[in-house]
Design a protein around this motif. Structure first.
Motif: not given
Length: 502
Positions: A404-406, A427-436
């Motif tokens: 869960d990203v949030p 981040a709005s997605s798992v991929e965005e979170l991975k980038g962070l």
């Protein structure tokens, strides 16, 4: 200065005096060492042998440089080594066939396996119990040794093994040494190596779980008021929390995000309890009072204690007076170069570890993380510390393994950002979170040798180009895999010839 003197007398004298009795032991062949019952005739002998392993880890060929701020960080493209004849260019270019690189890999391989053999010799004498060791010391010594053995094998696998995946986990790569001699053992598939790593870590955790004072008292970085310091200075020992943090690291290497996340969360919850935080993330109050602390000492679960940190680390790699063919620094100047682009928030405590000065009529950007900037009493905790396992890694693991990203952002990722004096990220997605998370790894582990393994674990084929201020480079996947040293391949060939002749 009394506290400084106390740590020297408590940790250095208390440890190094024990080493006197085992210096010659360390130089003996491991198979002969097993028979050296005179060293293990009492508890002090066991502790001397164990302290010998910790001391050897400080070797610049191993964790004292190559496996932390040196070779591995150069290979992660932190630094600009593009100048002609730069001392570390072979690592930046992944020139595995160059003589100097081959020698470095040989030293790493032989050095780690030599320490593993030392660990195995201690384990042989521990057995299932030894009359000279009380239950507390038996569990403590054996638990620490098993944890060390697992960590060194994991690092060998992360270097010499394949990018771990369903497709590659059956590739034979390194032996898992459980004997004290150095006889040639078969190369095991990566998944078999990980089986033994996890097994050793689980056993170490079980042994330490009932005796390690770190569980209730944390780092305990002070002298015993009565008697020896065997159960003190736990940040410089393979303690219970460090073992379980390594388990999270190991499971994540295998791609088991469920177990990795579980292990990370358990340790975070235990060490960050609000009523009595044992290894809390730093905060503004701490950093205001301890601004020279570039390693964030309260968060470090396991580290080297290196009294030569200033001379053999800072002055060897980062001192701005070093020539451009020697210094390890990011490309460009402080305000417009790679340092500036790496940190998204200039209030970041990690950004403050960088500075610039004029040296030889040129502006030089340099890392002061390991500079000895003060001899004040408040500095003694981190003055000689080189981190190997830290709580911040667990926050990033927990964030990466949270579906869960949030929740990942709120409970783990942004908590770490807050502790670094940075604004929250979204981040709005798992991929965005991975980038962070990827960007945070770059900021968090400079000088600690972990970024290269992050890139390898994720099989990244585009990574920063250390030779440029902002560019990227194509990374060949084969460059993530270290070749076996010539000494090892020749020894295996000789062993095979002997078998054939028989």
């Amino acid at each position: 200065m009394n506290i400084v003197r106390n740590i020297k007398s408590g940790l250095i004298a208390g440890v190094m005096l024990l080493l006197v009795s085992c210096n010659s032991w360390l130089e003996v062949d491991p198979d002969d060492r097993i028979m050296d019952n005179s060293l293990f005739k009492d508890r002090e002998g066991f502790l001397a042998a164990l302290n010998g392993v910790y001391s050897e880890m400080n070797d610049p060929k191993l964790y004292g440089a190559n496996l932390t701020m040196g070779m591995l960080d150069v290979m992660a493209q932190y630094y600009n080594c593009s100048f002609t004849d730069h001392d570390y260019s072979v690592y930046a270019n992944y020139s595995y066939t160059e003589k100097g690189f081959k020698s470095t890999l040989d030293n790493i391989w032989s050095g780690l396996y030599s320490m593993i053999a030392n660990c195995n010799a201690i384990l042989v004498h521990c057995g299932d119990g030894n009359p000279v060791l009380s239950d507390t010391y038996y569990r403590l010594v054996k638990g620490e040794v098993l944890g060390l053995r697992a960590m060194m094998h994991l690092d060998l696998l992360r270097m010499f093994g394949p990018i771990y995946s369903e497709e590659n986990k059956g590739i034979k790569c390194i032996p898992y040494m459980t004997k004290a001699d150095r006889s040639v053992q078969p190369l095991l598939p990566a998944d078999s190596v990980m089986y033994y790593v996890i097994k050793d870590l689980e056993m170490a955790s079980s042994l330490l779980s009932t005796v390690d004072p770190v569980i209730t008292e944390g780092a305990r970085n002070y002298d015993s008021k009565q008697g020896a310091n065997d159960l003190y200075y736990r940040q410089y020992r393979m303690n219970y929390f460090a073992v379980n943090a390594l388990m999270a690291r190991a499971y994540l290497w295998m791609g088991n995000t469920q177990k990795a996340g579980e292990c990370a969360r358990i340790v975070i919850e235990k060490v960050s309890n609000e009523d009595k935080p044992l290894f809390p993330l730093v905060d503004v109050d701490y950093m205001t009072k301890n601004s020279p602390d570039g390693v964030f000492y309260p968060e470090v679960l396991f580290s080297l204690y290196n009294t030569s940190r200033e001379s053999k680390v800072y002055k060897t790699f980062f001192d701005p007076s070093l020539s451009i063919a020697r210094i390890l620094t990011m490309a460009g100047n402080l305000s417009t170069g790679r340092v500036n682009g790496t940190y998204d928030d200039k209030d970041d405590y990690r950004y403050r570890m960088w500075a610039s000065t004029i040296s030889n009529s040129k502006e030089v950007t340099y890392l002061n993380k390991y500079k000895d900037e003060t001899e004040a009493d408040s500095a003694y905790h981190y003055r000689y510390m080189i981190p190997l396992v830290r709580v911040s890694e667990l926050y990033l693991i927990a964030a990466e393994c949270e579906s869960d990203v949030p929740t990942a952002l709120e409970k783990y990722f942004n908590k770490l950002r807050f502790a670094r004096n940075c604004v929250n990220q979204n981040a709005s997605s798992v991929e965005e979170l991975k980038g962070l998370i990827r960007s945070e790894y770059v900021r968090e582990f400079i000088g600690e040798g972990q970024l290269f393994f992050y890139y390898k674990r994720n099989g990244l084929q585009t990574i920063p180009d250390g030779a440029t201020a902002s560019g990227t480079m194509n990374m060949q996947l084969e460059n993530y895999v270290f070749p076996l040293p010539d000494s090892e391949t020749s020894q295996r060939a000789e062993s095979q010839d002997n078998v054939s002749q028989e």
